[in-house]
Design a protein around this motif. Sequence first.
Motif, PDB file in Angstrom:
ATOM      1  N   ALA A 176     -40.812   7.137   4.334  1.00 52.19           N
ATOM      2  CA  ALA A 176     -42.128   7.085   4.495  1.00 52.19           C
ATOM      3  C   ALA A 176     -42.861   5.684   4.814  1.00 52.19           C
ATOM      4  CB  ALA A 176     -42.907   7.588   3.264  1.00 52.19           C
ATOM      5  N   PRO A 177     -43.650   5.592   5.606  1.00 50.81           N
ATOM      6  CA  PRO A 177     -44.234   4.428   5.897  1.00 50.81           C
ATOM      7  C   PRO A 177     -44.904   3.583   4.913  1.00 50.81           C
ATOM      8  CG  PRO A 177     -45.454   6.055   6.940  1.00 50.81           C
ATOM      9  CD  PRO A 177     -44.520   6.491   6.269  1.00 50.81           C
ATOM     10  N   LEU A 178     -45.043   2.235   4.902  1.00 53.06           N
ATOM     11  CA  LEU A 178     -45.969   1.484   4.206  1.00 53.06           C
ATOM     12  C   LEU A 178     -47.180   1.619   4.895  1.00 53.06           C
ATOM     13  CD1 LEU A 178     -43.764  -1.829   3.242  1.00 53.06           C
ATOM     14  CD2 LEU A 178     -45.141  -0.151   1.651  1.00 53.06           C
ATOM     15  N   SER A 179     -48.373   1.328   4.138  1.00 52.17           N
ATOM     16  CA  SER A 179     -49.653   1.394   4.944  1.00 52.17           C
ATOM     17  C   SER A 179     -49.881   0.014   5.694  1.00 52.17           C
ATOM     18  CB  SER A 179     -50.764   1.159   3.871  1.00 52.17           C
ATOM     19  OG  SER A 179     -51.925   1.043   4.403  1.00 52.17           O
ATOM     20  N   ASP A 180     -50.221   0.033   6.966  1.00 51.49           N
ATOM     21  CA  ASP A 180     -50.368  -0.790   7.823  1.00 51.49           C
ATOM     22  C   ASP A 180     -51.180  -2.153   7.452  1.00 51.49           C
ATOM     23  OD1 ASP A 180     -49.085   0.472   9.712  1.00 51.49           O
ATOM     24  OD2 ASP A 180     -50.531   1.217  10.874  1.00 51.49           O
ATOM     25  N   GLU A 181     -52.070  -1.694   6.339  1.00 50.81           N
ATOM     26  CA  GLU A 181     -52.966  -2.616   5.746  1.00 50.81           C
ATOM     27  C   GLU A 181     -52.275  -3.610   4.536  1.00 50.81           C
ATOM     28  OE1 GLU A 181     -56.112  -0.704   3.989  1.00 50.81           O
ATOM     29  OE2 GLU A 181     -56.998   0.358   6.104  1.00 50.81           O
ATOM     30  N   ASP A 182     -51.136  -3.334   4.236  1.00 49.17           N
ATOM     31  CA  ASP A 182     -50.456  -3.906   3.300  1.00 49.17           C
ATOM     32  C   ASP A 182     -49.481  -5.086   3.902  1.00 49.17           C
ATOM     33  OD1 ASP A 182     -51.732  -2.415   1.413  1.00 49.17           O
ATOM     34  OD2 ASP A 182     -50.400  -1.043   1.423  1.00 49.17           O
TER      35      ASP A 182
END
Length: 336
Positions: free
Chosen positions: A28-34
């Motif tokens: 699952a991806p990490l949030s683009d904001e992190d």
Amino acid sequence: MTSHVQHITIDCADAYTLATFWSAVLGAPLSDEDHPGDPEALVEAPGAALLFVTVPDRKQTKNRVHLDIQPDDRNRDEEVERLLALGATLVADHRKPNGRGWATLADPEGNEFCVECGAAERAALLGRRLPVTADDVTEAVRLAVDTLGAAGGADWSVPAGPLTWSCRETAEHLSDDLFAYAAQLGPRTPSVESEVPYHWSRRREGGPWNAVFADPEAGPAGLLQTVEASGALLAAMVRTASPALRSYHGYGVSDPEGFAAMGVVETLVHAHDIAAGLGLEWAPPAALCDRALARLFPDAPDDADRWTVLLWSTGRAELPGRERVTSWKWRSAPAE
């Protein structure tokens, strides 16, 4: 009024680093904001996301709450080895000689979690069939759309294999089938005596009766987009509907798994029809065919290639040593 789980929040020493590990575990991806060094990091896992928060306190004892995970595409032992290679450590081994049990691992910061047998492995251990799921609907539709999309410049007015419908009509019929199955699961109290009362019509005498139609001006690409959209609707309804729900189908009252299986079979066999008309190769995964056969054609032969058996069960292929099927009907009733 009720609540739902928005995040599962985990305190840790380095939010981004630990989130990166769990992103690899879950695919699952990490949030683009992190970003590295941030005090919080979100792993956007389906169902409930994992939120990692950096805190000054160190872990003191065993977690009171932990995650149990199941592999999707490998067995339990293979998954344990993969996770160890990612940086996990083995805490306790509860695996049994008969194949059951689990392994307790810890992530790089010592948070315990357990690795269980996956669904296919569990079904084999218990001697049960593997259910047809929303993910199977998605897989079938995406494989079909990707294959048929390669013939976007072809003449879709030619007959679809053995059918009297054209390739375009057959794809439009498939889109309508997927939509109609999703619709049957939509009402709060579905009817077990009739279909949801949409208006049905057809473009020409002898063509399929549909409730939804694709815009002819959109061409094959637009037509396949409607198939994918209808498939997504069915997958969403199967995923969220109660397993206890029952709804009408012409072959008998069915449940969410039954409608999922019908959607899979419609997709696989009509992709076959269209591919034959367009000169494309089409051979879906044997495991997907096997799950659909087990649900809708439980009496089908189990000693031959699963795709060939599905084609035979729907009157589209010969099976050595057996008479060709000329009239067929699947078992839509729930597998109680």
